[in-house]
Motif scaffolding. Structure first.
Motif, PDB file in Angstrom:
ATOM      1  N   ASP A 161      12.240 -10.606  19.995  1.00 45.73           N
ATOM      2  CA  ASP A 161      12.611 -10.626  18.578  1.00 45.73           C
ATOM      3  C   ASP A 161      11.361 -10.653  17.698  1.00 45.73           C
ATOM      4  OD1 ASP A 161      15.287 -10.752  19.346  1.00 45.73           O
ATOM      5  OD2 ASP A 161      15.326 -12.935  19.281  1.00 45.73           O
ATOM      6  N   VAL A 162      10.380 -11.439  18.107  1.00 45.45           N
ATOM      7  CA  VAL A 162       9.102 -11.489  17.378  1.00 45.45           C
ATOM      8  C   VAL A 162       8.468 -10.103  17.356  1.00 45.45           C
ATOM      9  CG1 VAL A 162       6.782 -12.467  17.342  1.00 45.45           C
ATOM     10  CG2 VAL A 162       8.729 -13.914  17.976  1.00 45.45           C
ATOM     11  N   THR A 163       8.444  -9.456  18.520  1.00 49.44           N
ATOM     12  CA  THR A 163       7.839  -8.126  18.630  1.00 49.44           C
ATOM     13  C   THR A 163       8.535  -7.126  17.719  1.00 49.44           C
ATOM     14  OG1 THR A 163       7.260  -8.590  20.935  1.00 49.44           O
ATOM     15  CG2 THR A 163       7.225  -6.293  20.242  1.00 49.44           C
ATOM     16  N   ALA A 164       9.868  -7.165  17.695  1.00 51.52           N
ATOM     17  CA  ALA A 164      10.623  -6.217  16.877  1.00 51.52           C
ATOM     18  C   ALA A 164      10.370  -6.431  15.388  1.00 51.52           C
ATOM     19  CB  ALA A 164      12.114  -6.341  17.190  1.00 51.52           C
ATOM     20  N   LEU A 165      10.360  -7.678  14.950  1.00 57.88           N
ATOM     21  CA  LEU A 165      10.125  -7.963  13.533  1.00 57.88           C
ATOM     22  C   LEU A 165       8.706  -7.590  13.125  1.00 57.88           C
ATOM     23  CD1 LEU A 165      11.980 -11.387  13.309  1.00 57.88           C
ATOM     24  CD2 LEU A 165      12.698  -9.246  12.232  1.00 57.88           C
ATOM     25  N   ALA A 166       7.741  -7.875  13.996  1.00 59.99           N
ATOM     26  CA  ALA A 166       6.356  -7.505  13.699  1.00 59.99           C
ATOM     27  C   ALA A 166       6.208  -5.991  13.628  1.00 59.99           C
ATOM     28  CB  ALA A 166       5.423  -8.086  14.759  1.00 59.99           C
ATOM     29  N   ALA A 167       6.877  -5.272  14.533  1.00 66.19           N
ATOM     30  CA  ALA A 167       6.795  -3.809  14.534  1.00 66.19           C
ATOM     31  C   ALA A 167       7.421  -3.225  13.272  1.00 66.19           C
ATOM     32  CB  ALA A 167       7.486  -3.256  15.773  1.00 66.19           C
ATOM     33  N   LEU A 168       8.567  -3.767  12.853  1.00 68.92           N
ATOM     34  CA  LEU A 168       9.204  -3.304  11.624  1.00 68.92           C
ATOM     35  C   LEU A 168       8.279  -3.506  10.429  1.00 68.92           C
ATOM     36  CD1 LEU A 168      11.635  -2.426   9.860  1.00 68.92           C
ATOM     37  CD2 LEU A 168      12.348  -4.823   9.842  1.00 68.92           C
ATOM     38  N   THR A 169       7.672  -4.675  10.346  1.00 71.83           N
ATOM     39  CA  THR A 169       6.789  -4.988   9.228  1.00 71.83           C
ATOM     40  C   THR A 169       5.573  -4.080   9.223  1.00 71.83           C
ATOM     41  OG1 THR A 169       7.530  -7.286   9.384  1.00 71.83           O
ATOM     42  CG2 THR A 169       5.564  -6.851   8.069  1.00 71.83           C
ATOM     43  N   GLN A 170       4.982  -3.887  10.393  1.00 67.33           N
ATOM     44  CA  GLN A 170       3.809  -3.012  10.496  1.00 67.33           C
ATOM     45  C   GLN A 170       4.174  -1.581  10.112  1.00 67.33           C
ATOM     46  OE1 GLN A 170       2.217  -2.440  14.477  1.00 67.33           O
ATOM     47  NE2 GLN A 170       0.129  -2.429  13.668  1.00 67.33           N
ATOM     48  N   ALA A 171       5.334  -1.116  10.551  1.00 67.27           N
ATOM     49  CA  ALA A 171       5.756   0.252  10.236  1.00 67.27           C
ATOM     50  C   ALA A 171       5.980   0.428   8.742  1.00 67.27           C
ATOM     51  CB  ALA A 171       7.029   0.599  11.007  1.00 67.27           C
ATOM     52  N   PHE A 172       6.523  -0.592   8.089  1.00 64.04           N
ATOM     53  CA  PHE A 172       6.770  -0.494   6.653  1.00 64.04           C
ATOM     54  C   PHE A 172       5.451  -0.425   5.888  1.00 64.04           C
ATOM     55  CE2 PHE A 172       7.889  -2.062   2.413  1.00 64.04           C
ATOM     56  CZ  PHE A 172       8.970  -1.258   2.128  1.00 64.04           C
ATOM     57  N   VAL A 173       4.492  -1.251   6.280  1.00 63.27           N
ATOM     58  CA  VAL A 173       3.180  -1.202   5.624  1.00 63.27           C
ATOM     59  C   VAL A 173       2.520   0.148   5.871  1.00 63.27           C
ATOM     60  CG1 VAL A 173       0.858  -2.203   5.581  1.00 63.27           C
ATOM     61  CG2 VAL A 173       2.857  -3.696   5.693  1.00 63.27           C
ATOM     62  N   ALA A 174       2.631   0.677   7.088  1.00 59.56           N
ATOM     63  CA  ALA A 174       2.068   1.998   7.389  1.00 59.56           C
ATOM     64  C   ALA A 174       2.723   3.072   6.524  1.00 59.56           C
ATOM     65  CB  ALA A 174       2.255   2.315   8.869  1.00 59.56           C
ATOM     66  N   TYR A 175       4.028   2.953   6.304  1.00 55.34           N
ATOM     67  CA  TYR A 175       4.734   3.896   5.429  1.00 55.34           C
ATOM     68  C   TYR A 175       4.170   3.847   4.011  1.00 55.34           C
ATOM     69  CZ  TYR A 175       8.410   5.335   2.170  1.00 55.34           C
ATOM     70  OH  TYR A 175       9.087   5.903   1.134  1.00 55.34           O
ATOM     71  N   LEU A 176       3.949   2.638   3.506  1.00 56.25           N
ATOM     72  CA  LEU A 176       3.398   2.510   2.151  1.00 56.25           C
ATOM     73  C   LEU A 176       1.993   3.104   2.066  1.00 56.25           C
ATOM     74  CD1 LEU A 176       4.518  -1.117   1.162  1.00 56.25           C
ATOM     75  CD2 LEU A 176       5.482   1.039   0.354  1.00 56.25           C
ATOM     76  N   LEU A 177       1.152   2.796   3.039  1.00 54.87           N
ATOM     77  CA  LEU A 177      -0.214   3.310   3.020  1.00 54.87           C
ATOM     78  C   LEU A 177      -0.227   4.835   3.072  1.00 54.87           C
ATOM     79  CD1 LEU A 177      -1.988   0.754   5.402  1.00 54.87           C
ATOM     80  CD2 LEU A 177      -2.064   0.825   2.904  1.00 54.87           C
ATOM     81  N   ASP A 178       0.660   5.399   3.867  1.00 55.23           N
ATOM     82  CA  ASP A 178       0.754   6.865   3.926  1.00 55.23           C
ATOM     83  C   ASP A 178       1.229   7.429   2.595  1.00 55.23           C
ATOM     84  OD1 ASP A 178       0.844   9.442   5.541  1.00 55.23           O
ATOM     85  OD2 ASP A 178       2.940   9.308   4.893  1.00 55.23           O
TER      86      ASP A 178
END
Length: 214
Positions: A161-178
């Motif tokens: 669950d920790v891994t999934a939430l961290a991955a979602l958060t990282q992906a969202f930040v990557a989306y914003l940066l892109d």
């Protein structure tokens, strides 16, 4: 191999706060003196997720735009329906224990880093904080690490669950940066909508019906 498993919750499900001692450490004792019952009742455990950003101005932009993720991240992480041995009716009772302090919740958007730094300086000069680490917002531009820190999520029961939430958060930040690299700008969502959604996330978890900005 030891026959043990990890299991966490956003709050302790059965402990009574008034039976527990406070850690005799200067920072904790100072906090108890200042916040009194709010400090003593805070049996809450959070998952803090750090995502690296290239610089502070970009990080502040991410902080402003990623506020929309806060209620969603909270809803997905809700893991504290019990408090002091009883069912609370909330998916996350941590909202009753962890947010009784000042400088918590979802922050207002900032125009630039200078505005954020000016607020921090004003609060320090007024004796409200000793450093920016005492800004306990749900999301913040970290004062030491080159990261955006997401602080709203409950501690969750399993490592995956920790891994999934961290991955979602990282992906969202990557989306914003892109999006920033492509020249895309986002209109800030009003804070009142985000706060309503945050409460609904605590109450209903993944069954929440969240408000959208028109």
């Amino acid at each position: 191999s030891a026959g043990m498993a990890i299991g966490l919750s956003g709050t302790h499900p059965s402990s009574l706060w008034y039976n527990l001692p406070i850690t005799r450490e200067p920072r904790r004792l100072d906090s108890e003196y200042l916040f009194q019952e709010a400090h003593r009742q805070c049996l809450a455990f959070a998952l803090h997720i750090h995502v690296g950003v290239p610089d502070r101005p970009t990080g502040l932009r991410v902080m402003n735009d990623a506020r929309v993720l806060i209620p969603i991240l909270y809803a997905l992480s809700c893991s504290s329906p019990f408090l002091e041995g009883r069912r609370t009716g909330l998916k996350s009772s941590r909202v009753l224990r962890a947010f009784g302090f000042p400088r918590t919740g979802i922050p207002e958007p900032f125009e630039n880093v200078a505005e954020l730094d000016a607020q921090i300086a004003l609060m320090r000069n007024a004796g409200l904080i000793t450093d920016a680490g005492q800004l306990w917002w749900d999301i913040r531009l970290h004062h030491v690490y080159p990261t955006i820190e997401f602080r709203v999520a409950d501690a969750v029961p399993q490592v995956q669950d920790v891994t999934a939430l961290a991955a979602l958060t990282q992906a969202f930040v990557a989306y914003l940066l892109d999006a920033y690299r492509r020249g895309i700008c986002f209109e800030p969502v009003p804070r009142w909508i985000l706060c309503e959604n945050r409460w609904r996330a605590a109450r209903f978890g993944t069954e929440s019906e969240l408000l959208a900005a028109s």
